[in-house]
Scaffold this active site. Structure first.
Site: not given
Length: 611
Positions: A288, A496
């Protein structure tokens, strides 16, 4: 005398033979560079031509310019591809982007409901068709790789990525993995599970993420720790992945989260022993964004360790995304010192090249300009509108079982449309739209819920819009009564960790707005959110009808199709709707203690009985 072309450039040769041939010609520096993915903002001709960097991405938006067209995106990607093809071996880049609910970074693209809404549809074929449309619009802009789908099984709505999940039970997520076949195309009969596949140049490389357990972290904390046995991890969080491998998903992204204290980005057991060996995944594993930096504190402070730990764990490509010179320096040094075996480097590069050869990018490295007109076209928006209709969940319809409130009458004399979310495309779309965390306002082309209401009602109907109604708004009710009110409230966009919340009340005083209006005017409440929110008993008693709209995207007409009875409600809850945050985490498998306000699978119809 003409020089014979190397085997790896011959498309008639088997993929594995081409991989082996190209790998044998590469220097250590070229191999290391293929393992780097860098942000477009730091991409230069030297990075792609001299170093032969393997991949470029737009992180969380990052357009060529604000409001850039698909053609401008394609121009940018094609230029970078020309730089890559000018490298010694002419290895093309693959360009990646987060197209997670349509091509959401592109202004004017078709934006579909976020995954939580699609989970409410329980419609495999719809998910596949959305994947097809997304692939076309992504390819129109020159991009070959989307970081989707998210396979997280969300066990706690306090998590800021709940809206990216199809549901709280693995069976729902498994059902919706059909989007992979839409994005990549369906592999032929006899295709070996775990081997990457791409049907052709009008499909995109998909990415199953985030491996693994990101939806099960303690208290729903983003990038947190999932505490469970391996059996539970496999049964709940890992179970959607084999469905993607059967469809030939090309890439897998490692999770920011940890499992029992061990970060996924450094877990050799989960990345290599389980994902690659046990599950047989032959594509590439990508980190990521700055995922390896999080392996030390402060983030990235011991970067050499971060590189060694992640590569040795089995991560093949590192989403660096900025300091790629440091990454290459450390990785090459680690190989030369023996701390990272050259066999690990070769495995990683083989996987990267395998995906590139399978994708056909060596033969067709540039964008297809014939696709430019499909972006945001009528046909695609109609599919998105259908997706919105099917995603809506009717939670209440009338104060008494035999006296329903919906469908609303189109020829009412005067109606009130109130709330912060009635006329806000940005709020409808949520996070990961144009920018990483989304924004308020008309951030892209689309139809707001208010606009859809104005289109749906009769010509003689007066529509009064009050984003923030007050007591003076209700004075109109005394002079010339409203037939009914549609109150649209919900969450602001987030992404997020920005969406992690312990207080799940309706933002922007949404509860008070609903209570104010419903106390005087018959009201249908529309909740625009990426997860269940607190609904107090008193408020539920006040309102006539309640609809979970989720984050529907650009096509607000799908909402009014159901409200006014042109279509029935179809959706059922993909997650449990809790009574109080004190009950969290809550999911249907907890047993005797399961006592939600509305259970998973709940959903009413207007013209039929409860689903």
């Amino acid at each position: 005398m003409a020089t014979e072309a190397p085997l790896y450039k011959d498309p008639t040769q088997p993929v594995e033979a081409r991989v082996k041939d190209l790998l044998s010609r590469m220097t250590l520096q070229e191999k290391a560079a293929q393992m780097a993915q860098i942000e477009r903002l730091v991409t230069t001709p030297a990075a792609l031509t001299n170093l032969a960097i393997g991949s470029v991405l737009s992180g969380g938006g990052s357009p060529p310019r604000d409001g850039a067209t698909a053609e401008e995106w394609a121009d940018m990607v094609d230029e970078m591809q020309r730089w890559a093809l000018a490298s010694r071996l002419g290895i093309p880049i693959i360009y990646g982007s987060d197209a997670i609910h349509g091509h959401n970074n592109l202004f004017g693209a078709t934006i579909f409901p976020h995954n939580v809404g699609l989970g409410a549809t329980r419609d495999r074929e719809l998910a596949r068709r959305i994947g097809e449309v997304t692939a076309l619009e992504v390819r129109a802009s020159g991009i070959q790789w989307t970081f989707a789908p998210c396979l997280a099984v969300c066990r706690d709505p306090r998590w800021g990525r709940c809206f990216e999940c199809y549901g709280e039970e693995p069976e729902i997520v498994q059902m919706m993995t059909s989007i992979v076949s839409g994005l990549q195309g369906s592999p032929p009969e006899g295709h070996h599970s775990g081997h990457p596949f791409l049907a052709g140049p009008r499909n995109v490389i998909a990415c199953a993420k985030h491996f693994v357990g990101d939806g099960g972290t303690h208290k729903g904390i983003n990038e947190g720790n999932t505490i469970c046995s391996y059996e539970e991890l496999e049964r709940i969080h890992m179970s959607p992945y084999p469905d993607c491998f059967n469809q030939g998903v090309c890439t897998v992204m490692a999770s920011y989260s940890s499992w029992n204290g061990e970060p996924l980005h450094s877990s050799h057991f989960l990345i290599t022993d389980v994902l690659k060996d046990k599950l047989g995944f032959k594509g590439l594993v990508v980190s990521d964004w700055e995922g390896i930096d999080r392996l030390c504190k402060p983030h990235g402070s011991n970067y050499r360790y971060c590189v060694a730990a992640s590569i040795n764990a089995g991560v093949d490509m590192i989403m660096v995304p900025f300091r790629y010179e440091k990454f290459l320096e450390d990785l090459i040094s680690l190989v030369e010192s023996g701390e990272v075996p050259i066999s690990r480097i070769d495995d990683a590069v083989e996987r990267i090249l395998r995906v590139k050869f399978v994708s056909g990018i060596f033969e067709q490295p540039f964008s297809d300009r014939s696709l430019l007109d499909v972006v945001g076209c009528k046909e695609h928006r109609l599919l998105a509108r259908v997706a919105v209709r099917k995603s809506l969940v009717l939670l209440k319809n009338g104060k008494e079982a035999r006296q329903t409130f919906l469908p609303l009458k189109k020829n009412a004399k005067k109606i009130l449309v109130a709330g912060t979310h009635a006329d806000n495309i940005g709020y409808q779309c949520g996070g990961w739209t144009i920018t990483w965390y989304g924004a308020s306002g008309r951030i892209t082309a689309g139809t707001s819920i208010l606009e859809a209401i104005r289109e749906a009602v009769g010509e003689e109907t007066e529509v009064v819009h009050e984003p923030n109604p007050t007591a003076s708004t209700l004075l109109q009710q005394q002079k010339e009564p409203f037939s009914y009110a549609i109150v649209v409230v919900g969450e602001a966009p987030y992404a997020e960790m920005l969406g992690d919340r312990t207080d799940l009340s309706i933002p922007f005083n949404g509860h008070d707005t609903l209570s104010l209006i419903a106390g005087t005017i018959p009201t249908v409440a529309l909740i625009v959110s990426g997860r269940p929110l607190v609904l107090e008993a008193q408020l539920l008693n006040q309102i006539e009808a309640l609809v979970a709209v989720w984050l529907p995207g650009t096509e607000g007409g799908g909402v009014t199709d159901c409200l006014f009875g042109d279509c029935d409600f179809h959706g059922v809850l993909p997650v449990s709707w809790f009574r109080s945050v004190d009950q969290l985490p809550m999911h249907s498998s907890i047993g005797d203690g399961y006592n939600p306000l509305f259970p998973i699978g709940f959903g009413l119809r207007m013209f039929d009985k409860q689903l």
